[in-house]
Design a protein around this motif. Sequence first.
Motif, PDB file in Angstrom:
ATOM      1  N   GLN A  20       0.841  -1.068   0.003  1.00 49.52           N
ATOM      2  CA  GLN A  20       0.080  -0.029   0.131  1.00 49.52           C
ATOM      3  C   GLN A  20       0.858   1.259   0.036  1.00 49.52           C
ATOM      4  O   GLN A  20       1.922   1.230   0.735  1.00 49.52           O
ATOM      5  N   GLU A 135      -6.475   0.939  -0.620  1.00 47.67           N
ATOM      6  CA  GLU A 135      -6.349   1.906   0.500  1.00 47.67           C
ATOM      7  C   GLU A 135      -7.608   1.750   1.385  1.00 47.67           C
ATOM      8  O   GLU A 135      -7.556   1.795   2.535  1.00 47.67           O
ATOM      9  N   GLY A 136      -8.730   1.511   0.531  1.00 48.98           N
ATOM     10  CA  GLY A 136     -10.094   1.103   1.256  1.00 48.98           C
ATOM     11  C   GLY A 136     -10.374  -0.242   1.113  1.00 48.98           C
ATOM     12  O   GLY A 136      -9.593  -1.177   1.528  1.00 48.98           O
ATOM     13  N   ASP A 137     -11.797  -0.564   0.961  1.00 56.32           N
ATOM     14  CA  ASP A 137     -12.199  -1.899   0.982  1.00 56.32           C
ATOM     15  C   ASP A 137     -11.695  -2.737  -0.171  1.00 56.32           C
ATOM     16  O   ASP A 137     -11.555  -4.070  -0.038  1.00 56.32           O
ATOM     17  N   SER A 138     -11.607  -2.009  -1.259  1.00 58.89           N
ATOM     18  CA  SER A 138     -11.208  -2.730  -2.563  1.00 58.89           C
ATOM     19  C   SER A 138     -10.681  -1.724  -3.492  1.00 58.89           C
ATOM     20  O   SER A 138     -10.689  -0.662  -3.379  1.00 58.89           O
ATOM     21  N   ASP A 141     -13.337   0.321  -5.401  1.00 55.36           N
ATOM     22  CA  ASP A 141     -13.969   1.348  -4.555  1.00 55.36           C
ATOM     23  C   ASP A 141     -13.035   2.306  -4.488  1.00 55.36           C
ATOM     24  O   ASP A 141     -13.478   3.601  -4.754  1.00 55.36           O
ATOM     25  N   ASP A 142     -11.646   2.077  -4.513  1.00 54.91           N
ATOM     26  CA  ASP A 142     -10.796   3.230  -4.650  1.00 54.91           C
ATOM     27  C   ASP A 142     -10.769   3.703  -5.884  1.00 54.91           C
ATOM     28  O   ASP A 142     -11.049   5.034  -6.080  1.00 54.91           O
TER      29      ASP A 142
END
Length: 305
Positions: A20, A135-138, A141-142
Amino acid sequence: MRRVALLLATLVVLLPLNVQAGAPVAVDDGAVFGSHGGAVSSANSSAVALEDLNPVLEDYTATWCTNCVDVEHALEDLVAERGGHIFAFHRSIGETEDPFGSDALDERWEQRYDRRAPPTVVFNGTTYVIGSVPEGDSLLDDYRALANQSLDMPAGGTSVFSWTAAQSGSTTVTWDVNLPPSSAWNGHLVRLEVWVVEATANFPEGTNGQEDYPHIVRSISTVDELVWNEAVSLQGSSALALPPAFDGDDLEVYLVHNLVPPTTPEVVEEPEPVTEPAERGLPAPGAGLALLALAAAARRNEINP
């Protein structure tokens, strides 16, 4: 030790990232937005409203980059969900395992985004994300949030792009772009580019297991530009040379809109003037005679007190 440190620094720049990398990074070079076009196997035309133009998704990748596979699957899911165009830029400079890149496109990658490490995804030329860990759930999504960011394009603009069927390795492209006044982008240079893309090419030797590699950018050509002051209108036509396809007959052309920030003139400070010491002038002729007379008088006083 110094040689080891330099080697490690080089590897950090060149190797793909699978960790990440933090928040998305903003790019200060304007915007790359609104692509539309199609296959040059036949003549066609595309007309769209400015605010409806699809986002430009630049995917910096390589055939050996295993981490790039998850990134590209997320991009394909994003396009299926909300539209957009993926443009895959493959590594070239110093490359021994990927046949799909070019030095000119590599230089653009480095000059505009200061990067040469896949995977990197750029959204509308304004934000990039590195690595393959969300960075988020998937990743989807990002990417969805970044692709949906507003560019503050004014309503009422139109972009028309047409092209002829390829003959003898070339096509003729025609454009008609009309942009209303924009407080957000006033003073920017509107640059129109035609991107030649190969829909897919096969490379079984690719070590990331893909074999078929889609959306390969083959060349970028500037066809028109004008500063966006008040309303802007750009029309023209140009013959465009096409690179030979790696395989098949699946080249495509896209009109891509660029907004280049106005250049700020470099302020050159004038050096402070050097004050020369005043030149000591020669005494006037009369002054010399007066001095001689005073010396003679003093001498007489000494002799005759």
